[in-house]
Write a protein that holds these residues in place. Structure first.
Motif, PDB file in Angstrom:
ATOM      1  N   ASP A 358       0.590  -1.546   0.385  1.00 50.42           N
ATOM      2  CA  ASP A 358       0.005   0.178   0.030  1.00 50.42           C
ATOM      3  C   ASP A 358       0.439   1.089  -0.067  1.00 50.42           C
ATOM      4  OD1 ASP A 358      -2.466  -1.760   0.760  1.00 50.42           O
ATOM      5  OD2 ASP A 358      -1.994  -2.069   2.316  1.00 50.42           O
ATOM      6  N   TRP A 359       1.754   1.077  -0.093  1.00 48.65           N
ATOM      7  CA  TRP A 359       2.962   2.243  -0.345  1.00 48.65           C
ATOM      8  C   TRP A 359       3.266   3.161  -1.677  1.00 48.65           C
ATOM      9  CZ3 TRP A 359       8.308   2.207   2.882  1.00 48.65           C
ATOM     10  CH2 TRP A 359       7.871   1.892   4.073  1.00 48.65           C
ATOM     11  N   THR A 360       2.944   4.353  -1.689  1.00 47.75           N
ATOM     12  CA  THR A 360       3.868   4.702  -2.576  1.00 47.75           C
ATOM     13  C   THR A 360       5.187   4.990  -3.316  1.00 47.75           C
ATOM     14  OG1 THR A 360       3.862   6.858  -1.530  1.00 47.75           O
ATOM     15  CG2 THR A 360       1.663   6.142  -2.253  1.00 47.75           C
ATOM     16  N   LEU A 361       5.627   5.223  -4.365  1.00 45.22           N
ATOM     17  CA  LEU A 361       6.565   5.354  -4.370  1.00 45.22           C
ATOM     18  C   LEU A 361       7.345   6.672  -3.017  1.00 45.22           C
ATOM     19  CD1 LEU A 361       9.425   4.375  -6.175  1.00 45.22           C
ATOM     20  CD2 LEU A 361       8.058   5.906  -8.303  1.00 45.22           C
ATOM     21  N   ASP A 362       6.366   7.165  -3.922  1.00 46.07           N
ATOM     22  CA  ASP A 362       7.236   8.837  -2.316  1.00 46.07           C
ATOM     23  C   ASP A 362       8.161   8.172  -0.858  1.00 46.07           C
ATOM     24  OD1 ASP A 362       5.683   9.903  -4.245  1.00 46.07           O
ATOM     25  OD2 ASP A 362       6.181  11.577  -3.758  1.00 46.07           O
ATOM     26  N   GLN A 363       6.897   7.361  -0.433  1.00 45.52           N
ATOM     27  CA  GLN A 363       7.193   7.000   0.614  1.00 45.52           C
ATOM     28  C   GLN A 363       8.193   5.718   1.106  1.00 45.52           C
ATOM     29  OE1 GLN A 363       2.756   5.531   1.077  1.00 45.52           O
ATOM     30  NE2 GLN A 363       3.515   6.187   3.409  1.00 45.52           N
ATOM     31  N   TYR A 364       8.651   5.285  -0.206  1.00 42.47           N
ATOM     32  CA  TYR A 364       9.701   3.916  -0.294  1.00 42.47           C
ATOM     33  C   TYR A 364      11.580   4.896  -0.883  1.00 42.47           C
ATOM     34  CZ  TYR A 364      12.537   0.543  -3.020  1.00 42.47           C
ATOM     35  OH  TYR A 364      13.875  -0.519  -3.134  1.00 42.47           O
ATOM     36  N   ALA A 365      10.969   6.103  -1.480  1.00 40.06           N
ATOM     37  CA  ALA A 365      12.039   6.851  -2.284  1.00 40.06           C
ATOM     38  C   ALA A 365      12.620   7.027  -0.711  1.00 40.06           C
ATOM     39  CB  ALA A 365      11.518   8.153  -2.557  1.00 40.06           C
ATOM     40  N   THR A 366      11.741   7.479   0.134  1.00 40.42           N
ATOM     41  CA  THR A 366      12.005   8.724   1.548  1.00 40.42           C
ATOM     42  C   THR A 366      12.291   7.257   2.910  1.00 40.42           C
ATOM     43  OG1 THR A 366       9.725   8.917   2.253  1.00 40.42           O
ATOM     44  CG2 THR A 366      11.743  10.800   1.184  1.00 40.42           C
ATOM     45  N   SER A 367      12.045   5.824   2.386  1.00 37.37           N
ATOM     46  CA  SER A 367      11.866   5.036   3.677  1.00 37.37           C
ATOM     47  C   SER A 367      13.957   4.249   3.654  1.00 37.37           C
ATOM     48  CB  SER A 367      11.018   4.086   3.714  1.00 37.37           C
ATOM     49  OG  SER A 367      11.831   2.851   2.355  1.00 37.37           O
ATOM     50  N   ASP A 368      13.735   3.797   4.486  1.00 42.09           N
ATOM     51  CA  ASP A 368      15.102   3.412   4.968  1.00 42.09           C
ATOM     52  C   ASP A 368      14.793   1.416   4.152  1.00 42.09           C
ATOM     53  OD1 ASP A 368      13.267   1.219   6.438  1.00 42.09           O
ATOM     54  OD2 ASP A 368      14.472   1.920   7.847  1.00 42.09           O
ATOM     55  N   LYS A 369      14.078   1.129   3.208  1.00 44.69           N
ATOM     56  CA  LYS A 369      14.161  -0.285   2.215  1.00 44.69           C
ATOM     57  C   LYS A 369      14.950   0.212   1.296  1.00 44.69           C
ATOM     58  CE  LYS A 369      10.077  -1.941   4.344  1.00 44.69           C
ATOM     59  NZ  LYS A 369      11.342  -3.098   5.078  1.00 44.69           N
ATOM     60  N   ILE A 370      14.860   1.923   1.049  1.00 46.61           N
ATOM     61  CA  ILE A 370      15.102   1.569  -0.632  1.00 46.61           C
ATOM     62  C   ILE A 370      16.910   1.635  -0.661  1.00 46.61           C
ATOM     63  CG2 ILE A 370      15.655   4.388  -0.165  1.00 46.61           C
ATOM     64  CD1 ILE A 370      15.219   4.798  -3.171  1.00 46.61           C
ATOM     65  N   GLU A 371      17.492   1.260  -1.608  1.00 46.20           N
ATOM     66  CA  GLU A 371      18.525   0.198  -1.880  1.00 46.20           C
ATOM     67  C   GLU A 371      18.981   2.069  -1.917  1.00 46.20           C
ATOM     68  OE1 GLU A 371      18.527  -3.598  -4.258  1.00 46.20           O
ATOM     69  OE2 GLU A 371      18.663  -1.847  -5.387  1.00 46.20           O
ATOM     70  N   ASP A 455       1.834   7.382 -13.927  1.00 44.28           N
ATOM     71  CA  ASP A 455       2.634   7.105 -14.627  1.00 44.28           C
ATOM     72  C   ASP A 455       3.940   7.409 -14.239  1.00 44.28           C
ATOM     73  OD1 ASP A 455       1.302   8.329 -16.182  1.00 44.28           O
ATOM     74  OD2 ASP A 455       0.657  10.204 -15.824  1.00 44.28           O
ATOM     75  N   LYS A 456       5.297   6.973 -14.828  1.00 46.83           N
ATOM     76  CA  LYS A 456       6.565   7.137 -14.329  1.00 46.83           C
ATOM     77  C   LYS A 456       7.342   7.986 -14.146  1.00 46.83           C
ATOM     78  CE  LYS A 456       8.545   4.840 -17.269  1.00 46.83           C
ATOM     79  NZ  LYS A 456      10.206   3.761 -18.107  1.00 46.83           N
ATOM     80  N   PRO A 457       7.774   8.840 -13.060  1.00 46.06           N
ATOM     81  CA  PRO A 457       8.491   9.683 -12.865  1.00 46.06           C
ATOM     82  C   PRO A 457       9.245  10.174 -13.971  1.00 46.06           C
ATOM     83  CG  PRO A 457       9.327   8.676 -11.433  1.00 46.06           C
ATOM     84  CD  PRO A 457       8.450   7.623 -11.706  1.00 46.06           C
ATOM     85  N   LYS A 458       9.411  11.562 -14.154  1.00 45.19           N
ATOM     86  CA  LYS A 458      10.216  12.491 -15.274  1.00 45.19           C
ATOM     87  C   LYS A 458      11.422  13.183 -14.626  1.00 45.19           C
ATOM     88  CE  LYS A 458       6.688  12.485 -18.725  1.00 45.19           C
ATOM     89  NZ  LYS A 458       6.049  12.706 -17.745  1.00 45.19           N
ATOM     90  N   GLU A 459      12.279  13.221 -15.073  1.00 50.15           N
ATOM     91  CA  GLU A 459      13.756  14.133 -14.630  1.00 50.15           C
ATOM     92  C   GLU A 459      12.771  15.704 -13.921  1.00 50.15           C
ATOM     93  OE1 GLU A 459      18.722  14.887 -15.571  1.00 50.15           O
ATOM     94  OE2 GLU A 459      17.227  13.259 -17.398  1.00 50.15           O
ATOM     95  N   GLY A 460      13.727  16.063 -13.111  1.00 47.07           N
ATOM     96  CA  GLY A 460      13.620  16.884 -12.556  1.00 47.07           C
ATOM     97  C   GLY A 460      11.998  16.565 -11.625  1.00 47.07           C
ATOM     98  N   ASP A 461      11.051  15.616 -11.924  1.00 44.23           N
ATOM     99  CA  ASP A 461      10.142  15.490 -10.912  1.00 44.23           C
ATOM    100  C   ASP A 461      10.843  15.598  -9.258  1.00 44.23           C
ATOM    101  OD1 ASP A 461       8.411  15.273 -12.618  1.00 44.23           O
ATOM    102  OD2 ASP A 461       7.815  13.432 -12.975  1.00 44.23           O
ATOM    103  N   VAL A 462       9.518  15.958  -7.990  1.00 47.36           N
ATOM    104  CA  VAL A 462      10.374  15.200  -7.025  1.00 47.36           C
ATOM    105  C   VAL A 462      10.867  14.374  -6.777  1.00 47.36           C
ATOM    106  CG1 VAL A 462       9.961  15.962  -4.485  1.00 47.36           C
ATOM    107  CG2 VAL A 462       9.031  17.298  -5.813  1.00 47.36           C
TER     108      VAL A 462
END
Length: 520
Positions: A358-371, A455-462
């Motif tokens: 149930d996570w969003t990509l933003d949550q994943y990007a700021t979590s300790d689970k991301i590589e 949609d996939k994020p694009k370069e320049g997106d948060v």
């Protein structure tokens, strides 16, 4: 004339037979033993018949005795015989000129026609026994009780030198069998000498990328998660029918095998023909250690190895049986996004976390689970802690020197280059193999495209910037890889683009055909 009958002493295994001018000397043989050095002087008088009989002469200690003619040819005041033995037979001689001037009878014919005058004593033996002094030795009767003459030539004791079979006893030196045992250092033999100038000593069992290909080289596929690795594995195993060393080889009970072998575990699509595998697993550290103990490198079994651990896999090979690294790279941000969507549904993975569903990509990007810079860490062997530019340089050097690189964004071109570089060609059913290859390269394996949301994020997106912050070194590394991919085209410029069909045979066809050189 005088008739002198002299019985000969047999001294030192020698026998003397002497004839004097004008004299008839009958010498009878008698056994005797002489030790040391002594003198025997017999009085000789004019007109008398002197006979020496039966006397056993015990000389002073020693094994040899010399005849001495007292200044050799000079007049002797009291003519006589000085006895000895000089190595075997010795001739006794008395020179008439050496006798004192006494009223001797007139001998009109001193030497009878049938008699021969004894040759003079050779000078060389006398010279060799220099222990006998030049001046006349005072004449004294031999006293058998007297101790050994001090003048005993030390030359006689030189046989002790001949006794130097102490040199023969030097086999005690040969007895030093630590020498055979010394090759304890052979245990270190498989290790290649460390080049102090080598920037990658821990990858020295892998050939450099520009070294010419040799059929004995073992292709090693560095599997990067979510970078097209499953597709490459399936093309090699399912389409080319290679004998792979991967996790599938230890399924179906083969984890308990003790010898390296080709096995056909029941995996894959039910009813389909079984694929061959090597019964080792290089996708885990424990599996690599097991393969090393089983002697994988020495076995020569397997067409390719699959592993995510390049530094640990270095031990799978030896300086005489080296591996060749290759892989497919993907843009770091695209790989991070794909990995997130995969982890949301991959309940078969040991690391699966239901909360991610149930996570969003933003949550994943700021979590300790991301590589964090996964690729740079793997290639520099810096799995934890802070990364620096030095680690980035090591990773770049590892790719430049050790890898044949491929790009997921150019999958068809990548697969073609691999086939050209490793000289892969079809040998089962070329027509069906080509269809298999085309399907996999166009559709991919283990794809989770259906799970992607939005949609996939694009370069320049948060979100892009958040992911980029976790992959800052990997982004620089990927830019280098893209340039290297173009440069490595020179490695295969002389190999046909359609290499997979060059020399192709069909063992499943009717009639079947096989490579002229056979299968290795």
């Amino acid at each position: 004339g005088q008739n002198n009958n002299m019985m000969n002493n047999n001294m030192m295994n020698g026998q003397g037979n002497n004839q004097y001018p004008g004299q008839n000397n009958n010498m009878m043989q008698q056994q005797g033993q002489m030790q040391g050095q002594g003198q025997m002087q017999g009085q000789q008088q004019q007109g008398q018949s002197n006979t020496m009989q039966g006397g056993q002469m015990n000389m002073a200690q020693g094994d040899t005795t010399q005849y001495n003619s007292q200044s050799q040819g000079a007049a002797i005041a009291d003519p006589g015989m000085q006895g000895g033995a000089m190595q075997g037979q010795q001739t006794m001689q008395t020179d008439p000129s050496s006798m004192q001037q006494q009223s001797a009878p007139d001998l009109s014919n001193p030497v009878a026609p049938d008699q021969q005058q004894a040759p003079p004593i050779p000078e060389t033996p006398l010279a060799s026994f220099q222990a006998v002094p030049e001046p006349a030795v005072p004449q004294q009767q031999f006293d058998p009780v007297a101790p050994a003459v001090v003048e005993t030539p030390p030359v006689i004791e030189s046989p002790l030198v001949v006794e130097t079979p102490l040199a023969v006893e030097t086999p005690l030196a040969v007895e030093t069998p630590p020498e055979p045992a010394a090759p304890d250092m052979t245990a270190v033999a498989p290790a290649a000498p460390v080049d102090p100038n080598d920037s990658l000593p821990d990858l020295n069992n892998f050939k450099d990328s520009w070294e010419p290909w040799d059929p004995s080289d073992v292709p090693v596929f560095f599997h990067i998660p979510k970078a097209g690795g499953s597709t490459i594995k399936d093309v090699m195993g399912t389409c080319h029918r290679f004998i792979m060393a991967s996790e599938a080889g230890v399924t179906d009970g083969h984890i308990d095998d003790t010898e390296v072998a080709v096995v056909y575990p029941r995996v894959g699509v039910p009813g389909a023909s079984l694929s061959p595998f090597v019964n080792i697993d290089a996708t885990t550290i424990a599996g690599i250690e097991r393969a090393v103990k089983m002697g994988f490198a020495e076995s020569g079994i397997g067409d390719s190895v699959v592993t995510p651990f390049i530094y640990q896999s270095n031990d799978l090979f030896t300086p005489l049986a080296k591996g060749r690294l290759f892989t497919v790279f993907r843009h770091p941000i695209e790989r991070a996004i794909s990995l997130f969507y995969y982890l949301q549904v991959a309940d078969w993975e040991p690391t699966y976390d239901p909360a991610l569903k149930d996570w969003t990509l933003d949550q994943y990007a700021t979590s300790d689970k991301i590589e964090n810079n996964w690729l740079t860490r793997q290639l520099s062997n810096q799995l934890g802690g802070e990364l620096t530019d030095e680690h980035l340089n090591i990773a770049m050097e590892a790719i430049r020197r050790k890898f044949l690189v491929g790009l997921m964004s150019k999958m068809e071109e990548t697969m073609t280059r691999l086939e050209r570089f490793f000289r892969w060609s079809y040998h089962v059913n070329p027509k069906n193999q080509e269809i298999c290859r085309s399907d996999l390269l166009s559709g991919g394996s283990n794809s989770n495209s259906k799970n992607k949301k939005g949609d996939k994020p694009k370069e320049g997106d948060v979100v892009w910037d958040l992911l980029a912050a976790q992959n800052n070194f990997d982004l620089q590394l990927y830019g280098y890889i893209e340039a290297l991919f173009d440069q490595q085209e020179q490695f295969v410029q002389d190999v046909p683009v359609d290499q997979r069909n060059v020399g192709a045979t069909c063992c499943k066809c009717d009639p079947a055909t096989f490579p002229p050189e056979g299968f290795e």
